[in-house]
Design an enzyme around this catalytic site. Structure first.
Site, PDB file in Angstrom:
ATOM      1  N   ASN A  10       0.875  -1.183   0.000  1.00 61.90           N
ATOM      2  CA  ASN A  10       0.000   0.000   0.000  1.00 61.90           C
ATOM      3  C   ASN A  10       0.906   1.226   0.000  1.00 61.90           C
ATOM      4  OD1 ASN A  10      -1.788   2.048   0.542  1.00 61.90           O
ATOM      5  ND2 ASN A  10      -2.361   1.335   2.596  1.00 61.90           N
ATOM      6  N   LYS A  12       0.150   4.279  -0.079  1.00 63.60           N
ATOM      7  CA  LYS A  12      -0.443   5.467   0.569  1.00 63.60           C
ATOM      8  C   LYS A  12      -0.122   6.696  -0.287  1.00 63.60           C
ATOM      9  CE  LYS A  12      -0.276   3.054   4.903  1.00 63.60           C
ATOM     10  NZ  LYS A  12      -0.282   3.092   6.347  1.00 63.60           N
ATOM     11  N   HIS A  95      -9.724   1.383   4.723  1.00 61.19           N
ATOM     12  CA  HIS A  95      -8.474   1.484   5.483  1.00 61.19           C
ATOM     13  C   HIS A  95      -8.706   2.393   6.694  1.00 61.19           C
ATOM     14  CE1 HIS A  95      -4.387   2.449   6.582  1.00 61.19           C
ATOM     15  NE2 HIS A  95      -4.010   1.389   5.894  1.00 61.19           N
ATOM     16  N   GLU A  97      -7.020   4.653   7.950  1.00 63.96           N
ATOM     17  CA  GLU A  97      -6.717   6.077   7.719  1.00 63.96           C
ATOM     18  C   GLU A  97      -7.892   6.763   7.040  1.00 63.96           C
ATOM     19  OE1 GLU A  97      -2.986   5.398   5.736  1.00 63.96           O
ATOM     20  OE2 GLU A  97      -2.116   4.779   7.652  1.00 63.96           O
ATOM     21  N   GLU A 167      -5.922  -5.161  10.278  1.00 64.93           N
ATOM     22  CA  GLU A 167      -4.904  -4.163  10.545  1.00 64.93           C
ATOM     23  C   GLU A 167      -5.200  -3.465  11.872  1.00 64.93           C
ATOM     24  OE1 GLU A 167      -2.840  -2.964   6.657  1.00 64.93           O
ATOM     25  OE2 GLU A 167      -4.455  -1.561   6.996  1.00 64.93           O
ATOM     26  N   GLY A 173       1.981   1.817  10.862  1.00 69.34           N
ATOM     27  CA  GLY A 173       2.961   2.896  10.733  1.00 69.34           C
ATOM     28  C   GLY A 173       3.632   3.270  12.047  1.00 69.34           C
ATOM     29  N   SER A 213       2.938  -2.529  10.252  1.00 68.67           N
ATOM     30  CA  SER A 213       4.383  -2.604  10.503  1.00 68.67           C
ATOM     31  C   SER A 213       4.995  -3.959  10.144  1.00 68.67           C
ATOM     32  CB  SER A 213       4.708  -2.224  11.952  1.00 68.67           C
ATOM     33  OG  SER A 213       4.284  -0.889  12.205  1.00 68.67           O
ATOM     34  N   GLY A 234       2.619  -1.360   4.261  1.00 71.94           N
ATOM     35  CA  GLY A 234       2.734   0.071   3.965  1.00 71.94           C
ATOM     36  C   GLY A 234       4.180   0.468   3.811  1.00 71.94           C
TER      37      GLY A 234
HETATM   38  P1  PGA Z   1       2.442  -0.047   7.665  1.00 68.62           P
HETATM   39  O1  PGA Z   1       1.028   0.176   6.946  1.00 68.62           O
HETATM   40  O2  PGA Z   1       3.013  -1.332   7.091  1.00 68.62           O
HETATM   41  O3  PGA Z   1       3.270   1.155   7.289  1.00 68.62           O
HETATM   42  O4  PGA Z   1       2.193  -0.169   9.110  1.00 68.62           O
HETATM   43  C1  PGA Z   1       0.161  -0.888   6.692  1.00 68.62           C
HETATM   44  C2  PGA Z   1      -1.123  -0.355   6.118  1.00 68.62           C
HETATM   45  O5  PGA Z   1      -1.564   0.705   6.559  1.00 68.62           O
HETATM   46  O6  PGA Z   1      -1.730  -0.960   5.219  1.00 68.62           O
END
Ligand code: PGA
Length: 253
Positions: A10, A12, A95, A97, A167, A173, A213, A234
């Site tokens: 992803n 982002k 997601h 976010e 998630e 993140g 992560s 991500g």
């Molecule tokens: P991250 O994001 O691997 O940076 O934690 C994962 C995601 O939001 O899909």
């Protein structure tokens, strides 16, 4: 037998044209011989490059959102029909976010899931609890509710065209990965819950990824857990060396 894994990046809101074109050329080569399903979800403006470089390759691609209406006065939005112009394989829906910053609700997630399915685009439905919800022991309750609402009116025969991503919000993140046991516990629960919802006898057709992560160091530990079918990645997907290590992970069943 080797476990069939899905490793989806992803992006982002990262990268510009000068980063993405070399990335696409390189990932196409790097993923050529992997047995896993490898995919990336890129920002809308770069779908044209994804189509140009990845169409008919081993790498799946798609977007990070869509609108559930076909067309109309929705400034700033992108429809499934538009994604189909770029032959998108998949789209991330719900997601955390988007739920947190853009008021994405369980109802809009559901409409988007239905729209993606009727447009032959695989929805990657994201669910996950906050830190507070976990502390209050509400993880399963929160996730069951998100899943039930996301799947309203989704037919049983369409379930094999859906990917779920667990998630935990506290792990996205933050560098704070869920332990493999925590991720396994929730993902195995998700599979059982979907089976119950649809009165299925087996969890075989249900694909659930872990996201939060995941990196080149912890991927094997997570991916070897029996219920985890892959990862939504991500930060680590932006570095192709790291992502390459992740998507070349081999787990023997
Ligand atoms: P991250 O994001 O691997 O940076 O934690 C994962 C995601 O939001 O899909």
């Amino acid at each position: 037998m080797e476990k069939e894994l899905y490793l989806i990046g992803n992006f982002k809101m990262n990268f510009t044209k000068s980063d993405i074109i070399p990335y696409l050329k390189k990932i196409k080569k790097l993923a050529k011989n992997t047995n896993n399903h490898v995919g990336i979800c890129v920002p809308y403006p770069y779908l044209c490059y994804a189509k140009k470089y990845l169409n008919h390759s081993n790498v799946l691609y798609g977007a990070q959102n869509l609108h559930y209406k076909e067309s109309g006065a929705f400034t700033g939005e992108v429809s499934a029909e538009m994604l189909n112009d770029f032959n998108c394989d998949m789209v991330i829906i719900g997601h955390s976010e988007r739920r947190n910053y853009y008021n994405e609700t369980d109802d809009s997630v559901n409409l988007k899931v239905l729209k993606a399915l009727s447009s032959n685009i695989v929805p990657i439905i994201c669910v996950g609890e906050s830190e507070l919800e976990r502390e209050k022991n509400e993880t399963f309750k929160v996730i069951d509710n998100q899943i039930k609402k996301a799947l309203k009116d989704v037919k049983v025969e369409d379930l094999s065209s859906v990917i779920f991503a667990y998630e935990p919000i506290w792990a996205i993140g933050t560098g704070k990965t869920a332990t493999s046991e925590q991720a396994e516990e929730v993902i195995s629960h998700i599979k059982k819950y979907i089976c119950k919802l649809y009165k299925l006898k087996s969890t075989d057709l249900i694909v659930v990824l872990y996201g939060g992560s995941m990196n080149e160091k912890n991927a094997t530990e997570l991916l070897k857990m029996p219920s985890i079918d892959g990862g939504l990645i991500g930060g680590a997907c932006l570095n192709l060396e790291k992502f390459g290590v992740i998507f070349n992970t081999k787990i023997n069943d």
